[in-house]
Scaffold this motif. Structure first.
Motif, mmCIF file in Angstrom:
data_model
loop_
_atom_site.group_PDB
_atom_site.id
_atom_site.type_symbol
_atom_site.label_atom_id
_atom_site.label_comp_id
_atom_site.label_asym_id
_atom_site.label_seq_id
_atom_site.Cartn_x
_atom_site.Cartn_y
_atom_site.Cartn_z
ATOM 1 N N THR A 1 11.632 9.481 19.344
ATOM 2 C CA THR A 1 11.472 10.204 18.089
ATOM 3 C C THR A 1 12.847 10.665 17.654
ATOM 4 O O THR A 1 13.552 11.342 18.416
ATOM 5 N N ARG A 2 13.221 10.302 16.448
ATOM 6 C CA ARG A 2 14.568 10.622 15.979
ATOM 7 C C ARG A 2 14.488 11.516 14.754
ATOM 8 O O ARG A 2 13.826 11.175 13.777
ATOM 9 N N CYS A 3 15.162 12.652 14.833
ATOM 10 C CA CYS A 3 15.154 13.630 13.743
ATOM 11 C C CYS A 3 16.582 13.884 13.278
ATOM 12 O O CYS A 3 17.537 13.809 14.069
ATOM 13 N N VAL A 4 16.706 14.200 12.010
ATOM 14 C CA VAL A 4 18.011 14.522 11.427
ATOM 15 C C VAL A 4 17.931 15.927 10.827
ATOM 16 O O VAL A 4 17.016 16.224 10.057
ATOM 17 N N PHE A 5 18.896 16.773 11.190
ATOM 18 C CA PHE A 5 18.962 18.130 10.668
ATOM 19 C C PHE A 5 20.298 18.322 9.963
ATOM 20 O O PHE A 5 21.335 17.836 10.426
ATOM 21 N N SER A 6 20.268 19.033 8.848
ATOM 22 C CA SER A 6 21.485 19.417 8.143
ATOM 23 C C SER A 6 21.861 20.829 8.574
ATOM 24 O O SER A 6 21.060 21.758 8.435
ATOM 25 N N VAL A 7 23.055 20.982 9.112
ATOM 26 C CA VAL A 7 23.492 22.266 9.670
ATOM 27 C C VAL A 7 24.717 22.751 8.898
ATOM 28 O O VAL A 7 25.692 22.011 8.728
ATOM 29 N N THR A 8 24.667 23.989 8.425
ATOM 30 C CA THR A 8 25.785 24.601 7.710
ATOM 31 C C THR A 8 26.027 25.996 8.254
ATOM 32 O O THR A 8 25.092 26.788 8.368
ATOM 33 N N THR A 9 27.252 26.279 8.626
ATOM 34 C CA THR A 9 27.565 27.627 9.103
ATOM 35 C C THR A 9 27.663 28.582 7.923
ATOM 36 O O THR A 9 28.105 28.217 6.841
ATOM 37 N N ARG A 10 27.234 29.782 8.148
ATOM 38 C CA ARG A 10 27.397 30.831 7.144
ATOM 39 C C ARG A 10 28.756 31.486 7.375
ATOM 40 O O ARG A 10 29.119 31.786 8.510
ATOM 41 N N ILE A 11 29.497 31.706 6.301
ATOM 42 C CA ILE A 11 30.864 32.226 6.402
ATOM 43 C C ILE A 11 30.829 33.742 6.262
ATOM 44 O O ILE A 11 30.404 34.268 5.226
ATOM 45 N N PRO A 12 31.255 34.482 7.287
ATOM 46 C CA PRO A 12 31.250 35.955 7.181
ATOM 47 C C PRO A 12 32.390 36.454 6.294
ATOM 48 O O PRO A 12 33.480 35.885 6.282
ATOM 49 N N PHE A 13 32.111 37.524 5.550
ATOM 50 C CA PHE A 13 33.119 38.141 4.681
ATOM 51 C C PHE A 13 32.999 39.655 4.817
ATOM 52 O O PHE A 13 31.908 40.211 4.732
ATOM 53 N N LYS A 14 34.134 40.327 5.032
ATOM 54 C CA LYS A 14 34.136 41.776 5.195
ATOM 55 C C LYS A 14 34.280 42.439 3.836
ATOM 56 O O LYS A 14 35.284 42.284 3.155
ATOM 57 N N LEU A 15 33.255 43.195 3.442
ATOM 58 C CA LEU A 15 33.258 43.911 2.167
ATOM 59 C C LEU A 15 33.695 45.353 2.432
ATOM 60 O O LEU A 15 33.002 46.107 3.113
ATOM 61 N N ASN A 16 34.852 45.718 1.902
ATOM 62 C CA ASN A 16 35.430 47.029 2.179
ATOM 63 C C ASN A 16 34.850 48.128 1.286
ATOM 64 O O ASN A 16 34.115 47.849 0.327
ATOM 65 N N GLN A 17 35.243 49.354 1.603
ATOM 66 C CA GLN A 17 34.745 50.522 0.877
ATOM 67 C C GLN A 17 35.151 50.478 -0.592
ATOM 68 O O GLN A 17 36.251 50.061 -0.945
ATOM 69 N N ASN A 18 34.222 50.897 -1.470
ATOM 70 C CA ASN A 18 34.426 50.943 -2.920
ATOM 71 C C ASN A 18 34.677 49.560 -3.522
ATOM 72 O O ASN A 18 35.299 49.433 -4.569
ATOM 73 N N HIS A 19 34.193 48.538 -2.840
ATOM 74 C CA HIS A 19 34.233 47.177 -3.352
ATOM 75 C C HIS A 19 32.802 46.686 -3.556
ATOM 76 O O HIS A 19 31.864 47.214 -2.965
ATOM 77 N N ALA A 20 32.650 45.681 -4.396
ATOM 78 C CA ALA A 20 31.326 45.106 -4.640
ATOM 79 C C ALA A 20 31.454 43.606 -4.820
ATOM 80 O O ALA A 20 32.483 43.097 -5.276
ATOM 81 N N LEU A 21 30.396 42.909 -4.435
ATOM 82 C CA LEU A 21 30.296 41.472 -4.668
ATOM 83 C C LEU A 21 29.188 41.235 -5.682
ATOM 84 O O LEU A 21 28.081 41.762 -5.539
ATOM 85 N N LEU A 22 29.503 40.447 -6.704
ATOM 86 C CA LEU A 22 28.540 40.166 -7.764
ATOM 87 C C LEU A 22 28.400 38.655 -7.912
ATOM 88 O O LEU A 22 29.375 37.956 -8.145
ATOM 89 N N THR A 23 27.171 38.170 -7.732
ATOM 90 C CA THR A 23 26.885 36.750 -7.888
ATOM 91 C C THR A 23 26.170 36.523 -9.215
ATOM 92 O O THR A 23 25.141 37.157 -9.483
ATOM 93 N N LEU A 24 26.731 35.626 -10.028
ATOM 94 C CA LEU A 24 26.165 35.346 -11.343
ATOM 95 C C LEU A 24 25.459 33.993 -11.344
ATOM 96 O O LEU A 24 25.722 33.136 -10.502
ATOM 97 N N GLU A 25 24.555 33.815 -12.306
ATOM 98 C CA GLU A 25 23.814 32.565 -12.388
ATOM 99 C C GLU A 25 24.688 31.432 -12.923
ATOM 100 O O GLU A 25 24.524 30.282 -12.537
ATOM 101 N N ASP A 26 25.600 31.766 -13.817
ATOM 102 C CA ASP A 26 26.417 30.751 -14.490
ATOM 103 C C ASP A 26 27.858 30.816 -13.989
ATOM 104 O O ASP A 26 28.476 31.885 -13.975
#
Length: 352
Positions: free
Chosen positions: A128-153
């Motif tokens: 039985t042969r299976c294929v998986f797509s593996v992607t590492t999640r990249i950690p990011f340090k969010l410092n004090q009084n900073h914000a991350l904003l993701t937009l649709e466009d």
């Protein structure tokens, strides 16, 4: 008298000669004075030019020293950046062994089942042969009084970044918030191809017995040949005494199916029953290994947010409202994360 006249004539001739010599000397002196004044003027001009050159040289030296100082600072910054990149590259390289397998443990990975590979050419129930797509999640340090904003466009994110600074209303007070691109670290993605054998099983926790390896292989073969416990005719056994493990290959595809359904298998030796740990034998390899990093296309980093008495959720709402308004150059948002105290870690996946 005649001799006196001759003597007088001689003195006259001498006087005329002396007068002529004097006139010549005066003319030479005048020429020499004129030449001297000319040389003196040229020397003065040369001195003035030399002083001007010295001034320009001093100014150029100061400018060059200032430029050299700036270049040294930039060079130091580049060296630090190079060292940082070398460290990241070393971390990435240390994650890979010589055979291409990942050795470094990754904090978090996204694994997605892709498809079953075609087993054409194999016997039924062989593998039985299976294929998986593996992607590492990249950690990011969010410092004090900073914000991350993701937009649709993506275009909205780029437009907000080009605008640079934004005056955000935070419940009666204003804050000059700086928008900068979000640079993420290095991540890894690859395809994991897993083959589950239809003829092999992996056996572990084999008891330590004072017998030769060949005898142990014979006992394992006899034990797994018994049909009442599943199993069947054994083709090959690879036994490792040091790790107390073995890989058993059956002659008939599918013979291991009933064995692998249970995690413990009885093993009878010298009148005693030991329980072996059994599992399907799997083989895996990586394909399409890629490293990725760069600037996020949809997520922007907001800096310079003032501390307020409001809680983080309220501040997040006010920031999100500001950057949603088209009049502020914004648009629809997908997510926002603001940190008012301390710092926190967030994880990113590859865009797209």
């Amino acid at each position: 008298m005649e001799s006196l006249k001759q003597e007088l004539e001689k003195w006259k001739e001498r006087l005329e000669q002396a007068e002529k010599t004097k006139a010549d000397l005066q003319l030479s002196k005048a020429i020499a004075d004129e030449e001297y004044m000319k040389i003196l003027h040229e020397l003065t001009e040369l001195n003035d030019a030399q002083e001007e050159l010295n001034k320009e040289s001093a100014m150029s030296k100061a400018a060059y020293e200032e430029e050299l100082c700036v270049l040294n600072q930039e060079n130091a910054e580049l060296k630090r950046e190079i060292e940082k990149l070398k460290e990241e590259l070393a971390e990435c390289c240390s994650a890979l062994s010589q055979d291409g397998k990942i050795k470094k443990k990754v904090a978090e990975m996204k694994v997605v089942f892709t498809n079953m590979e075609d087993t054409e050419g194999d016997f039924p129930d062989m593998n039985t042969r299976c294929v998986f797509s593996v992607t590492t999640r990249i950690p990011f340090k969010l410092n004090q009084n900073h914000a991350l904003l993701t937009l649709e466009d993506e275009e909205v994110a780029q437009r907000l970044t080009k605008m640079g600074k934004h005056t955000v209303n935070l419940d009666g007070t204003t804050a000059d918030v700086k928008v900068v691109p979000l640079t993420v670290g290095i991540g890894i993605k690859f395809e994991l191809h897993i083959t589950i054998s239809g003829k092999k099983i992996s056996v572990s926790e084999i008891p330590e017995l004072p017998i030769p390896d060949e005898w142990m292989r014979d006992k394992l073969e006899l034990n797994f040949y018994k049909s009442e416990h599943g199993g069947g005719e054994v083709e090959n056994i690879k036994y490792d005494k040091r790790s107390r493990t073995a890989v058993i290959t059956f002659t008939r595809p599918g013979a291991m199916a009933s064995i692998a359904r249970g995690t413990r298998y009885p093993f009878y030796v010298n009148g005693r029953c030991h329980r072996l740990s059994v599992s399907p034998s799997t083989d895996g390899h990586l394909e399409k290994l890629q490293l990725f990093s760069g600037i996020s296309t949809k997520t922007i980093l907001l800096k310079g947010i003032k501390e307020t008495e409001d809680d983080e959720e309220s501040v997040q709402d006010m920031i999100e409202i500001h950057f949603q308004k088209p009049s502020n150059g914004g648009g629809e948002t997908e997510n926002i994360k603001y940190v008012s105290k301390g710092a926190t870690w967030v994880c990113f996946e590859e865009d797209g």
